[in-house]
Design a protein around this motif. Structure first.
Motif, mmCIF file in Angstrom:
data_model
loop_
_atom_site.group_PDB
_atom_site.id
_atom_site.type_symbol
_atom_site.label_atom_id
_atom_site.label_comp_id
_atom_site.label_asym_id
_atom_site.label_seq_id
_atom_site.Cartn_x
_atom_site.Cartn_y
_atom_site.Cartn_z
ATOM 1 N N SER A 98 -4.975 -5.099 6.011
ATOM 2 C CA SER A 98 -4.777 -5.208 7.455
ATOM 3 C C SER A 98 -4.030 -6.511 7.756
ATOM 4 O O SER A 98 -4.087 -7.469 6.978
ATOM 5 C CB SER A 98 -6.122 -5.178 8.180
ATOM 6 N N GLY A 107 -1.334 7.163 -6.529
ATOM 7 C CA GLY A 107 -2.768 7.451 -6.572
ATOM 8 C C GLY A 107 -3.642 6.218 -6.444
ATOM 9 O O GLY A 107 -4.841 6.275 -6.710
ATOM 10 N N HIS A 108 -3.072 5.106 -6.026
ATOM 11 C CA HIS A 108 -3.872 3.881 -5.864
ATOM 12 C C HIS A 108 -3.963 3.534 -4.374
ATOM 13 O O HIS A 108 -2.937 3.354 -3.712
ATOM 14 C CB HIS A 108 -3.235 2.719 -6.628
ATOM 15 N N GLN A 109 -5.179 3.466 -3.894
ATOM 16 C CA GLN A 109 -5.381 3.124 -2.479
ATOM 17 C C GLN A 109 -5.745 1.643 -2.385
ATOM 18 O O GLN A 109 -6.806 1.248 -2.843
ATOM 19 C CB GLN A 109 -6.540 3.935 -1.861
ATOM 20 N N ARG A 110 -4.877 0.864 -1.816
ATOM 21 C CA ARG A 110 -5.162 -0.563 -1.632
ATOM 22 C C ARG A 110 -4.775 -0.964 -0.198
ATOM 23 O O ARG A 110 -3.805 -1.696 0.031
ATOM 24 C CB ARG A 110 -4.376 -1.421 -2.639
ATOM 25 N N PRO A 111 -5.540 -0.473 0.793
ATOM 26 C CA PRO A 111 -5.160 -0.787 2.183
ATOM 27 C C PRO A 111 -5.316 -2.279 2.500
ATOM 28 O O PRO A 111 -6.169 -2.965 1.933
ATOM 29 C CB PRO A 111 -6.149 0.047 3.002
ATOM 30 N N LEU A 164 2.108 2.072 -3.388
ATOM 31 C CA LEU A 164 1.058 2.429 -4.359
ATOM 32 C C LEU A 164 0.439 3.799 -4.099
ATOM 33 O O LEU A 164 -0.007 4.469 -5.037
ATOM 34 C CB LEU A 164 -0.052 1.374 -4.334
ATOM 35 N N GLU A 165 0.404 4.189 -2.837
ATOM 36 C CA GLU A 165 -0.291 5.427 -2.485
ATOM 37 C C GLU A 165 0.212 6.655 -3.261
ATOM 38 O O GLU A 165 -0.598 7.402 -3.824
ATOM 39 C CB GLU A 165 -0.193 5.659 -0.979
ATOM 40 N N ALA A 174 0.832 -1.217 0.000
ATOM 41 C CA ALA A 174 0.000 0.000 0.000
ATOM 42 C C ALA A 174 0.859 1.256 0.000
ATOM 43 O O ALA A 174 0.552 2.228 -0.699
ATOM 44 C CB ALA A 174 -0.933 -0.015 1.208
ATOM 45 N N ALA A 175 1.963 1.236 0.762
ATOM 46 C CA ALA A 175 2.822 2.430 0.855
ATOM 47 C C ALA A 175 3.492 2.738 -0.483
ATOM 48 O O ALA A 175 3.766 3.898 -0.782
ATOM 49 C CB ALA A 175 3.877 2.214 1.944
#
Ligand SMILES: Cc1cc2nc3c(=O)[nH]c(=O)nc-3n(C[C@H](O)[C@H](O)[C@H](O)COP(=O)(O)OP(=O)(O)OC[C@H]3O[C@@H](n4cnc5c(N)ncnc54)[C@H](O)[C@@H]3O)c2cc1C
Length: 303
Positions: free
Chosen positions: A168, A162-166, A158-159, A155-156
Motif C-alpha cells: 500500500s 503466481g506470487h502475491q505481494r501487495p 509478480l502476480e 506486485a503487478a
C-alpha cells in the motif's frame, strides 16, 4: 535512524546494523563521483515524557559501543523531557546519493535502460528457469536472474507469476522553510533533530527541512502540511511563521501483512528487494549486500 532503532533483535535490527557498518565505506567509495556527498551527523531524538527518557536510557545502556548518549532537557534545542544523541546517525542528501550511484555504475560493465518493464515471465529450461523481461520499447530479453525493486509497481509484475505481494502507498510530504530569524541556539543544533515523529534538518543559516507527513494513500493533503508546521507547538512558533520556500512529496511502498522490507528469493533467479516503506535510504547498503549474497549463492548452485 539506525543505532537509535527501538528494537535490539530481529531482522529489522540486523539490517540496520549492517547498513550502519557499511555506510562509511560506501560514502568513501562514492565520494569521487559526487564530492558533495556527505554523511551529516549527529542525530538528536527528543523525548516527550519521562517514560520516553527511560526507554532512551535503556538503549544507551544496551549499546555502549554505538556512540549513544543521553542529553539533559536543558541542553536540548527545543523544550522536551530529555534527548538521545547518536553520534553515528544522521542524514544523507538522497539526490546527491542517487547522482553518485548513477555516475559510479558507468564505471562498471553495466548497461542502463530507462524503460518500463511491462511483463515478466518464466521460461523453463533443462537446468531450471530463465526469466524473460519485456519492456515498453518492444524489447525482450532472457536472464538467469532478475531483481525486482519497483516498489508499488512490483506486485503487478509478480502476480502473473503466481506470487502475491501487495503493497500500500503511504504518501509523505516535506517542507523547505526559510526562517525569519534562526533560534538563538541554532549553531548548536544537530544535523538531524527528531521531535514528535518529525525530522528537522538545518540546511543553512536560516533554512530548514521539516518532514515528513504520513498519509495513507496517494493523494497529498495540504492540511497535513499545516498540521505538521503547527504540531511542534508554541515553542516553535518561529517554524509556523517561516516562509515555505519549497515542498515535495513521494510515495512509500508499505508491504501489506508483512514486515518491511521484502527481501526474498521467490524462486531460483527471481529476487524481490523492495517495500522499504520509511527506510529505503537507510537500508540501501544492507539491501545491496543481501542481493549480492543471493546472486553469489545462485552462481554457486548453478556452476
Ligand atoms: C517524504 C519521504 C521521506 C522519506 N524519508 C526517508 C528517510 O528519512 N530515510 C529513509 O531511509 N527512507 C526515507 N523514505 C523512504 C525512501 O524514500 C524509500 O524507502 C525509497 O525511496 C525506496 O526506494 P525504492 O528504489 O525501493 O523505491 P522507489 O524510490 O519508489 O523507486 C521505484 C522505482 O521503480 C521504478 N519502476 C516502477 N515500476 C517499474 C517498471 N514496471 N519497470 C521499470 N521500472 C519501474 C520507478 O520508476 C522508480 O524509479 C522517505 C520517503 C518519503 C516519500
Amino acid at each position: 535512524m539506525g543505532n537509535v532503532f527501538r528494537r535490539s533483535s530481529g531482522r529489522g535490527w540486523r539490517l540496520r546494523r549492517s547498513s550502519m557498518t557499511l555506510w562509511p565505506s560506501w560514502i568513501e567509495t562514492l565520494q569521487p563521483f559526487a564530492p558533495e556527498l556527505r554523511f551529516q551527523s549527529p542525530l538528536l531524538q527528543l523525548a516527550e515524557d519521562s517514560s520516553a527518557v527511560e526507554r532512551q536510557r535503556q538503549l544507551v545502556e544496551q549499546r555502549p559501543e554505538l556512540g549513544l548518549e543521553l542529553v539533559r532537557a536543558e541542553h536540548c534545542p527545543l523544550p522536551c523531557a530529555g534527548g538521545l544523541r547518536s553520534a553515528e546517525d544522521g542524514w544523507i542528501n538522497p539526490l546527491v546519493l542517487q547522482k553518485a550511484l548513477r555516475q559510479a555504475i558507468h564505471q562498471g560493465p553495466i548497461q542502463q535502460k530507462n524503460v518500463k518493464v511491462c511483463r515478466l515471465s518464466r521460461e523453463r529450461v533443462k537446468a531450471g528457469s530463465l526469466w524473460r523481461i519485456e519492456s515498453d520499447d518492444g524489447d525482450s530479453s532472457l536472464h538467469a536472474a532478475v531483481v525486482i525493486c519497483s516498489a508499488l509497481d512490483s506486485a503487478a509484475l509478480l502476480e502473473p507469476l503466481g506470487h502475491q505481494r501487495p503493497m500500500s502507498a503511504v504518501l509523505g510530504q516535506v517542507l523547505a522553510l526559510e526562517l525569519d530569524a534562526p533560534p538563538k541556539n541554532w549553531n548548536t543544533w544537530p544535523a538531524v533533530l527528531v521531535h514528535k515523529g518529525f525530522n528537522l534538518i538545518p540546511t543553512g543559516p536560516c533554512t530548514l527541512l521539516l518532514g515528513a507527513t504520513l498519509e495513507p494513500g496517494e493523494q497529498a493533503d495540504p492540511t497535513h502540511l499545516s498540521a505538521m508546521q503547527r504540531l511542534l507547538g508554541k515553542a516553535t512558533d518561529w517554524i509556523e511563521r517561516a516562509k515555505v520556500s519549497g515542498s515535495w512529496c513521494g510515495l512509500r511502498a508499505r508491504p501489506v501483512d508483512r514486515a518491511a522490507p521484502m527481501l526474498e528469493m521467490l524462486e531460483p533467479g527471481l529476487i524481490l528487494a523492495t517495500g522499504h516503506y520509511r527506510n529505503g535510504v537507510l537500508l540501501t547498503p544492507a539491501t545491496a549486500e543481501w542481493i549480492k549474497d543471493q546472486l553469489d549463492d545462485l552462481m554457486e548452485t548453478n556452476f
